[in-house]
Design a protein around this motif. Structure first.
Motif, PDB file in Angstrom:
ATOM      1  N   VAL A 282       0.894  -1.207   0.169  1.00 33.76           N
ATOM      2  CA  VAL A 282       0.131  -0.066  -0.021  1.00 33.76           C
ATOM      3  C   VAL A 282       0.859   1.106  -0.081  1.00 33.76           C
ATOM      4  O   VAL A 282       1.818   1.515   0.889  1.00 33.76           O
ATOM      5  N   THR A 283       0.550   2.130  -1.033  1.00 38.74           N
ATOM      6  CA  THR A 283       1.500   3.340  -0.980  1.00 38.74           C
ATOM      7  C   THR A 283       0.264   4.571  -0.466  1.00 38.74           C
ATOM      8  O   THR A 283      -0.885   4.669  -0.785  1.00 38.74           O
ATOM      9  N   ILE A 284       0.823   5.069   0.570  1.00 40.52           N
ATOM     10  CA  ILE A 284      -0.097   6.426   1.157  1.00 40.52           C
ATOM     11  C   ILE A 284       0.486   7.553   0.796  1.00 40.52           C
ATOM     12  O   ILE A 284       1.844   7.937   0.770  1.00 40.52           O
ATOM     13  N   THR A 285      -0.266   8.733   0.378  1.00 35.82           N
ATOM     14  CA  THR A 285       0.079  10.011  -0.068  1.00 35.82           C
ATOM     15  C   THR A 285      -0.694  10.976   0.851  1.00 35.82           C
ATOM     16  O   THR A 285      -2.002  10.785   0.899  1.00 35.82           O
ATOM     17  N   SER A 286       0.085  11.859   1.546  1.00 36.63           N
ATOM     18  CA  SER A 286      -0.520  12.915   2.334  1.00 36.63           C
ATOM     19  C   SER A 286       0.151  14.274   2.662  1.00 36.63           C
ATOM     20  O   SER A 286       1.593  13.728   2.950  1.00 36.63           O
ATOM     21  N   ASN A 287      -0.257  15.211   2.609  1.00 33.73           N
ATOM     22  CA  ASN A 287       0.619  16.216   2.945  1.00 33.73           C
ATOM     23  C   ASN A 287       1.573  16.397   1.785  1.00 33.73           C
ATOM     24  O   ASN A 287       2.688  16.882   2.220  1.00 33.73           O
ATOM     25  N   GLY A 288       1.527  16.231   0.504  1.00 35.40           N
ATOM     26  CA  GLY A 288       2.365  16.271  -0.343  1.00 35.40           C
ATOM     27  C   GLY A 288       3.653  15.312  -0.367  1.00 35.40           C
ATOM     28  O   GLY A 288       4.635  15.244  -1.075  1.00 35.40           O
TER      29      GLY A 288
ATOM     30  N   SER B 288       5.102  10.911   0.328  1.00 36.44           N
ATOM     31  CA  SER B 288       4.297   9.356  -0.154  1.00 36.44           C
ATOM     32  C   SER B 288       5.192   8.413   0.895  1.00 36.44           C
ATOM     33  O   SER B 288       6.645   8.513   1.066  1.00 36.44           O
ATOM     34  N   GLN B 289       4.817   7.420   0.895  1.00 42.16           N
ATOM     35  CA  GLN B 289       5.626   6.136   1.580  1.00 42.16           C
ATOM     36  C   GLN B 289       4.631   4.889   1.174  1.00 42.16           C
ATOM     37  O   GLN B 289       3.460   4.620   0.993  1.00 42.16           O
ATOM     38  N   THR B 290       5.466   3.840   1.229  1.00 42.33           N
ATOM     39  CA  THR B 290       5.063   2.488   0.944  1.00 42.33           C
ATOM     40  C   THR B 290       5.150   1.303   1.706  1.00 42.33           C
ATOM     41  O   THR B 290       6.501   1.252   2.376  1.00 42.33           O
ATOM     42  N   VAL B 291       4.374   0.536   2.157  1.00 43.72           N
ATOM     43  CA  VAL B 291       4.670  -0.579   3.070  1.00 43.72           C
ATOM     44  C   VAL B 291       3.595  -1.885   2.784  1.00 43.72           C
ATOM     45  O   VAL B 291       2.737  -1.511   1.805  1.00 43.72           O
ATOM     46  N   ALA B 292       4.163  -2.910   3.114  1.00 45.96           N
ATOM     47  CA  ALA B 292       3.234  -4.181   2.860  1.00 45.96           C
ATOM     48  C   ALA B 292       2.090  -4.246   3.993  1.00 45.96           C
ATOM     49  O   ALA B 292       2.011  -3.455   4.655  1.00 45.96           O
ATOM     50  N   SER B 293       1.370  -5.080   3.325  1.00 36.75           N
ATOM     51  CA  SER B 293       0.006  -5.350   4.230  1.00 36.75           C
ATOM     52  C   SER B 293       0.249  -5.674   5.584  1.00 36.75           C
ATOM     53  O   SER B 293       1.270  -6.370   5.744  1.00 36.75           O
ATOM     54  N   GLY B 294      -0.263  -5.162   6.513  1.00 36.06           N
ATOM     55  CA  GLY B 294      -0.126  -5.423   7.870  1.00 36.06           C
ATOM     56  C   GLY B 294       0.908  -4.513   8.655  1.00 36.06           C
ATOM     57  O   GLY B 294       1.439  -4.610   9.764  1.00 36.06           O
ATOM     58  N   VAL B 295       1.463  -3.679   7.682  1.00 36.94           N
ATOM     59  CA  VAL B 295       2.749  -2.993   8.461  1.00 36.94           C
ATOM     60  C   VAL B 295       2.191  -1.589   8.460  1.00 36.94           C
ATOM     61  O   VAL B 295       1.540  -0.865   7.479  1.00 36.94           O
ATOM     62  N   ALA B 296       2.518  -0.818   9.654  1.00 32.84           N
ATOM     63  CA  ALA B 296       2.198   0.463   9.969  1.00 32.84           C
ATOM     64  C   ALA B 296       3.008   1.604   9.276  1.00 32.84           C
ATOM     65  O   ALA B 296       4.192   1.530   8.981  1.00 32.84           O
ATOM     66  N   PHE B 297       2.414   2.436   8.890  1.00 34.17           N
ATOM     67  CA  PHE B 297       2.957   3.752   8.113  1.00 34.17           C
ATOM     68  C   PHE B 297       3.423   4.496   9.331  1.00 34.17           C
ATOM     69  O   PHE B 297       3.045   4.508  10.300  1.00 34.17           O
ATOM     70  N   SER B 298       4.631   5.343   8.763  1.00 36.25           N
ATOM     71  CA  SER B 298       5.022   6.494   9.804  1.00 36.25           C
ATOM     72  C   SER B 298       3.891   7.393  10.269  1.00 36.25           C
ATOM     73  O   SER B 298       2.796   7.386   9.344  1.00 36.25           O
TER      74      SER B 298
END
Length: 439
Positions: free
Chosen positions: A388-394, A396-406
């Motif tokens: 999963v790639t998350i984009t917020s506030n300009g 992005s970061q990518t993690v595997a399923s079940g792993v927390a984003f920063s």
């Protein structure tokens, strides 16, 4: 066995002769000293009418040396043999130069009614005189018979006989796309032509269409007039085949061919839960089943797909004949999110919750106390191998399923976060929007 002397006692003429030594004395089969042709002017020629066109295989000149005259003095030196079928246009068949032998015998091949002996240099003792004891021409009538005829994969009915021209065979299966015709001419000088192509080496390959095939085996004798046409009817069974095969998920690999049975097609995304398969046959009487269910030619059949590899069987039967085509389709794993775990923090504030998702909704809104100023998101995908790639506030970061984003800051009253689910090698993505409202 050598061919007979077809010039024996046939009508003969010459450019000239000394009485009583006419040309007829050189084709009477007698080697007595007085039984010869003698001409006192050279060049000279002697012509024989064979009475009909013959296939000529050899010629022999018996010189005066065979009847007691001295060798080689009374043998002729230079002469040739010509052939014609109209006694007007002549073809040189063979030539002899500087002869010393009492008998010259040569093998030749030709088909003629008339033969002419041309003498350009006569007796060695006196080149201006032409004389010989006997001119022999060996040959046989034109023959367009076959001595043998057979085909691969089946036998002839009736049994081959040179006088029988028409034959049939037992049916050959559809898988037999060609046969070999083997034949031999009774006369080796004849030409065999199979369906318009000259046979070489005693065999010809003939391609077969479905249904009845007529094979023409034409024999042309060397005279170019005498012919005989043998026919063989070979029926190739209809078989159990498709003329076309189409699947809704994309092109087949390899490109469809009736004789190729196994195919793949491009992967389909998880959302495609079924495909349609359209088999077509041009053969009346063929029955088709797709994964065991009766199908109609040129009509689509629906096939449900499991996640992973799916083998679709298209069985075709026609009487005793049957074969099965297969298509392998891979349905990819889900790229949907099952849920996201949200852990909020703020000034002396912590709060956790779980947002569950479904496959019909890609946009979600959650509310949190305004004290929360950041959130840690842990996405849980339906496929554990997804990322999963998350984009917020300009950023992005990518993690595997079940792993927390920063931790993601929540500076606004409404904070919109993008979550894109993908998997290496898979087709497409799932794009989610999560709005966190601070209230």
């Amino acid at each position: 066995m050598a061919d007979p002397n077809i010039a024996l006692n046939k009508a003969a003429g010459a450019s000239g002769y000394v009485l009583p030594y006419s040309s007829s004395r050189a084709v009477n089969g007698t080697l007595q000293p007085t039984s010869r042709w003698l001409c006192n002017t050279v060049p000279a020629d002697m012509t024989v009418d064979l009475g009909a066109t013959f296939v000529i295989t050899a010629w022999t000149v018996r010189h005066m040396g065979t009847a007691g005259w001295a060798n080689p003095d009374y043998n002729m030196c230079d002469y040739s043999l010509q052939g014609s079928n109209n006694n007007v246009n002549w073809v040189t068949i063979d030539s002899v130069v500087n002869n010393t032998a009492a008998i010259t015998s040569r093998s030749i091949v030709g088909a003629y009614r008339y033969v002419k002996l041309n003498v350009t240099k006569g007796l060695r003792v006196n080149p201006q005189y032409a004389s010989l004891m006997e001119l022999e021409i060996n040959g046989h009538p034109p023959n367009a018979n076959l001595s043998s005829l057979a085909i691969s994969s089946s036998s002839l009915t009736p049994t081959f006989n040179p006088t029988i021209l028409a034959y049939t065979t037992a049916k050959v299966p559809y898988s037999t796309s060609s046969i070999t015709v083997s034949a031999a001419a009774a006369d080796p000088t004849s030409t065999i032509i199979v369906n318009g192509t000259v046979m070489t080496g005693g065999q010809s390959t003939v391609n077969l269409n479905v249904g009845a095939n007529t094979i023409n085996v034409l024999v042309n004798a060397l005279d170019g007039v005498t012919t005989k046409n043998y026919t063989i009817i070979v029926e190739r069974e209809q078989g159990a085949i498709l003329s076309n095969l189409v699947i809704s998920s994309g092109a087949l690999n390899p490109i469809f061919s009736s004789n190729h049975l196994n195919y793949t097609t491009q992967n389909v995304v998880y959302d495609i839960k079924s495909v349609t398969v359209t088999p077509t046959t041009n053969i009346a009487g063929c029955a088709i089943k797709v994964n065991g269910n009766t199908a109609t030619s040129n009509q689509p059949s629906t096939v449900n797909l499991n996640v992973g590899s799916n083998t679709i069987n298209i069985a075709v039967t026609n009487g005793a004949a049957s074969q099965t085509y297969t298509i392998t389709v891979v349905r990819e794993n889900s790229l949907y999110l099952d849920r996201v775990n949200l852990a909020y923090t703020g000034n002396r504030y912590t709060y956790s919750e779980v947002t569950y998702m479904n496959q019909t909704t890609l946009s979600y809104t959650v509310a949190v106390n305004s004290k929360a100023n950041s959130v840690v998101i842990t996405p849980i995908a339906e496929d554990n191998g997804a990322s999963v790639t998350i984009t917020s506030n300009g950023s992005s970061q990518t993690v595997a399923s079940g792993v927390a984003f920063s931790a993601i800051s929540l500076p606004n009253a409404v904070n919109t976060i993008s979550l894109v689910v993908s998997k290496s090698g898979a087709i497409g993505t799932k794009n989610y929007t999560l709005s966190i409202n601070r209230v």
